[in-house]
Design an enzyme around this catalytic site. Structure first.
Site, short mmCIF file in Angstrom:
data_model
loop_
_atom_site.label_atom_id
_atom_site.label_comp_id
_atom_site.label_asym_id
_atom_site.label_seq_id
_atom_site.Cartn_x
_atom_site.Cartn_y
_atom_site.Cartn_z
N ARG A 68 33.06 13.76 61.63
CA ARG A 68 32.05 13.83 62.67
C ARG A 68 31.09 15.02 62.51
NH1 ARG A 68 33.59 11.18 67.46
NH2 ARG A 68 31.54 11.71 68.29
N HIS A 105 29.13 3.11 62.95
CA HIS A 105 29.37 4.35 63.72
C HIS A 105 29.61 4.03 65.20
CE1 HIS A 105 29.28 8.74 63.70
NE2 HIS A 105 28.66 8.68 64.87
N TYR A 156 11.13 2.66 72.81
CA TYR A 156 9.69 2.87 72.65
C TYR A 156 9.32 3.34 71.24
CZ TYR A 156 9.83 2.80 77.75
OH TYR A 156 10.04 2.44 79.05
#
Length: 745
Positions: free
Chosen positions: A29, A75, A119
């Site tokens: 991680r 993931h 967006y």
């Protein structure tokens, strides 16, 4: 099957489980791999974009599409970490070499966040395709199963440059953290080539190529001499400063213009920097700044400080270096995952491991290419032989009942069950010994391949194949050739993508700020009944004396270099410098005392306010609601902390009075039920501020101390108690810790 219970120590289970968790966080991680310089989330995001075909020369795709696909396939740790990683990889002010080309609002250097993923759009940068994701189809890295074993993902990306140095890294794991500064692409490539030429090169010699960190925000590294130690050990502190220029203005009013900021100032720290400057002005640390404006835009940083006429620019700069983030430290800890475990490495070690990785990638790549060329050579040789005996092959095909018989004849020479026109043809066919791959190619060959030009092209391809095989075998068998091949690729990357260094590396003198001596003067401290406080000069006090005394709760004179001590009923002392209070006119409003110190008017009440100098060489009499008393030296309250415990209180008790004592005085305690007790102050012992004290009066049930009076011997003092005057000096002198007498009303 019978159930089996395994007995074990709970502590052993917890220890093993926590170690497993910690290693998972560290390796899977938080920390980058030394080979490709990427964390798993970055690696998976880039690979997913590559798999989706979101290339640099293709249209942008919605980030929500990329994030969703990455989370579903590789993931499964939440979309926010994936999108944050994607955003950071696209930000030029954070990465020396952005790996993602973002389209839309991807945040700003001043800390503005990126727009929602629905967006924004993104695609890979050209260098990411060419130097990070190329050759994935050539078996250069291992592929491992994803979290649910439905997909395959690369264990590491085949990155051709030391990304760990170029883009740096930061991450917090369990019990460890990494913080690696970014470096200049061209310099790092030169350093790698120098190591390839001489593996015995020292860190000092490497630094002739890699001068030091190269931050995207520019600025200056000002402790050049300490960089060698940092790069040898992998740990240390890089001192960085912003870049400041002086613009000469009219009438001697210059401007300080900050054009580059320290890398650590990115984000909210820019706003904090501006606030820190305002605080310096408000606290009168400097009078040289008359205005500040942030004129930064997409063209770059521009923070302008307008200075007063003939300001001491050098001293002001040193003040900014000392008191703000215009000078800051970048804590280097070059920690990365190497061979499956975390390791702190120096500059040479990182380059060494990267070069070894490049050699491994190149070896696997050219082994794959060589294997393909050998297969091609085998087929080409078979087709060339087939062209020489094409009539015989056609006869075999016409005489065969099926492909299997024809293929068997081509490979083994078995002519059984095949009809030939002549015995000579049959004898020639029995002597054919093509390989299985050649036989398959012959059977799949189209007739137009027998055209003369096509045969010539086949022969030319064969020559090219032979050259490729010789070249690949030379690379794989000759270390010098392999190194030259890797260097050639690095040179091509440097030529196309290297940019000039942004950060200046130098040695600079320690910033020394000479604080101007404060002109000492006597002022009058004022605090009204609402807690608003300020200071005025003596002349203003004398002119408005009557109004000052009537409108304010606390009024006393002190020096402007003094401290104001504020005691509360909860036994706390809050200190504030007189210089931190506004100095002005009598009718100025002032500021709430809550804003000047840690006093909280909603939780505690003021019971005593004094200048430190007034009480420092005297004794203070403390009295609590439940009758505990003590005398404390004023020197105990001369401390550097802004808030301390002024006394120790029993549970449910609170302070009701603090008085400055002058020698031995008479003390009169008045309780809520009208009990009065008079005794001498020397009966109250002197104690430390951490003590509770001694009992001053024996209180009856539900009674408590309401007032404390003190006066000198032979002094007449009257008070009004329930509309009756009581002469305190005529009360019977008794002893401390007695019951006292009830007032007759």
């Amino acid at each position: 099957m019978d159930e089996q219970i395994i007995k074990t120590e709970y502590s052993d289970v917890m220890q093993k489980s926590y170690i497993d968790y910690a290693m998972s966080v560290i390796v899977a991680r938080a920390l980058p791999d030394v080979r490709d310089g990427l964390k798993p989330v970055q690696r998976r995001t880039l690979y997913d974009m590559y798999e989706l075909g979101i290339r640099y020369d293709k249209p942008y795709r919605k980030c929500a599409r990329i994030v969703g696909d990455t989370m579903g396939k590789y993931h499964p740790h939440g979309d926010s970490s994936i999108y944050e990683s994607l955003v950071v990889m696209s930000q030029e002010f954070k990465k020396g070499l952005p790996l993602v080309d973002g389209h839309g609002n991807f945040g700003s250097i001043e800390g503005d966040g990126a727009a929602a993923m629905r967006y924004t759009e993104a695609r890979l940068q050209k260098i990411t395709q060419e130097a990070y994701l190329a050759d994935l189809d050539k078996d250069v890295v291992d592929f491992v199963p994803n979290f649910d074993e439905t997909e395959k993902e690369p264990a590491v990306l085949p990155v051709k440059i030391p990304n760990l140095l170029i883009n740096g890294a930061d991450g917090i794991a369990v019990g460890m953290a990494t913080n690696i500064p970014p470096h200049n692409l061209g310099e790092v490539i030169d350093g790698v080539k120098a190591y390839m030429t001489n593996p015995e090169i020292t860190t000092s010699e490497l630094m002739k190529y890699i001068k030091g960190p190269d931050f995207p925000t520019g600025g200056r590294v000002v402790n050049k001499d300490e960089l060698l130690s940092i790069y040898e050990t992998g740990q240390g502190k890089v001192k960085i400063r912003g870049n400041v220029i002086i613009e000469n203005g009219k009438n001697g009013k210059d401007k300080l213009v900050i054009t580059e900021i320290p890398y650590t100032m990115i984000g909210a720290n820019i706003g904090k920097f501006l606030n820190d400057i305002c605080t310096l002005v408000e606290n009168k640390k400097t009078n040289d700044i008359i205005d500040i404006s942030n004129q930064s835009s997409k063209d770059g940083i521009r923070i302008v400080l307008d200075l007063k006429k003939h300001a001491d620019v050098d001293n002001l700069l040193n003040l900014l270096y000392k008191k703000t983030k215009l000078e800051d430290t970048f804590g280097v800890n070059m920690l990365a995952v190497a061979d499956g475990k975390p390791e702190t490495m120096g500059l040479k070690e990182i380059i060494k491991r990267n070069v070894n990785f490049q050699i491994e990638l190149t070896t696997r790549k050219y082994k794959t290419l060589l294997s393909k060329e050998l297969d091609k050579k085998e087929v080409q040789e078979g087709l060339m032989r087939a062209c020489d005996v094409i009539d015989l092959i056609i006869e075999i095909l016409r005489g065969s009942k099926n492909i299997k018989e024809a293929k068997d004849c081509l490979i083994t020479g078995n002519t059984a069950n095949i009809k030939f026109k002549t015995k000579a043809s049959e004898k020639s066919a029995s002597q054919l010994h093509f390989t299985e791959r050649q036989a398959t190619a012959i059977l799949e060959m189209r007739l137009y391949k027998l055209i003369g030009l096509e045969i010539e092209a086949l022969m030319k391809d064969h020559e090219t194949t032979l050259k490729n095989i010789a070249h690949y075998e030379d690379i794989l068998s000759n270390q010098a050739t392999m190194i030259a091949t890797i260097k050639k690729e690095l040179d091509a990357i440097k030529k196309e993508y290297a940019k000039p260094r942004k950060t200046i590396i130098e040695n600079a003198a320690e910033a020394v700020y000479e604080e101007k001596k404060i002109e000492e003067q006597e002022v009058v401290f004022l605090m009204d009944r609402f807690g608003y406080t300020k200071t005025i000069d003596l002349a203003a006090f004398e002119r408005n004396k009557e109004a000052v005394l009537s409108e304010n709760r606390y009024v006393f004179s002190c020096m402007n270099t003094d401290k104001i001590c504020i005691f509360t009923d909860q036994g706390m002392l809050h200190s504030v410098k007189v210089l931190d209070l506004p100095f002005g006119k009598f009718r100025d409003k002032g500021i709430p005392i809550d804003n000047a110190c840690n006093y909280n008017s909603s939780d505690e009440n003021l019971i005593f306010v004094s200048a430190l100098s007034e009480m420092k060489d005297k004794l203070l009499l403390f009295t609590t609601k439940n009758g505990m008393m003590k005398q404390v030296s004023g020197e105990e309250f001369d401390v550097s902390k802004r808030t301390i415990a002024a006394t120790k209180l029993a549970e449910g008790d609170e302070l009701v009075s603090i008085d400055i004592m002058e020698g031995v005085q008479n003390i009169v305690i008045q309780t809520n039920k009208g009990i009065f007790l008079r005794f001498l102050s020397d009966e109250v012992p002197q104690k430390k501020r951490g003590a509770i004290g001694v009992r001053g009066i024996k209180l009856s049930k539900d009674d408590y101390i309401e007032e404390i009076y003190k006066f000198n011997e032979n002094t007449s003092i009257q008070i009004n108690y329930k509309e009756k005057e009581i002469s305190l000096n005529r009360l019977k002198l008794a002893s401390r810790d007695t019951k006292g007498t009830k007032a007759r009303v």
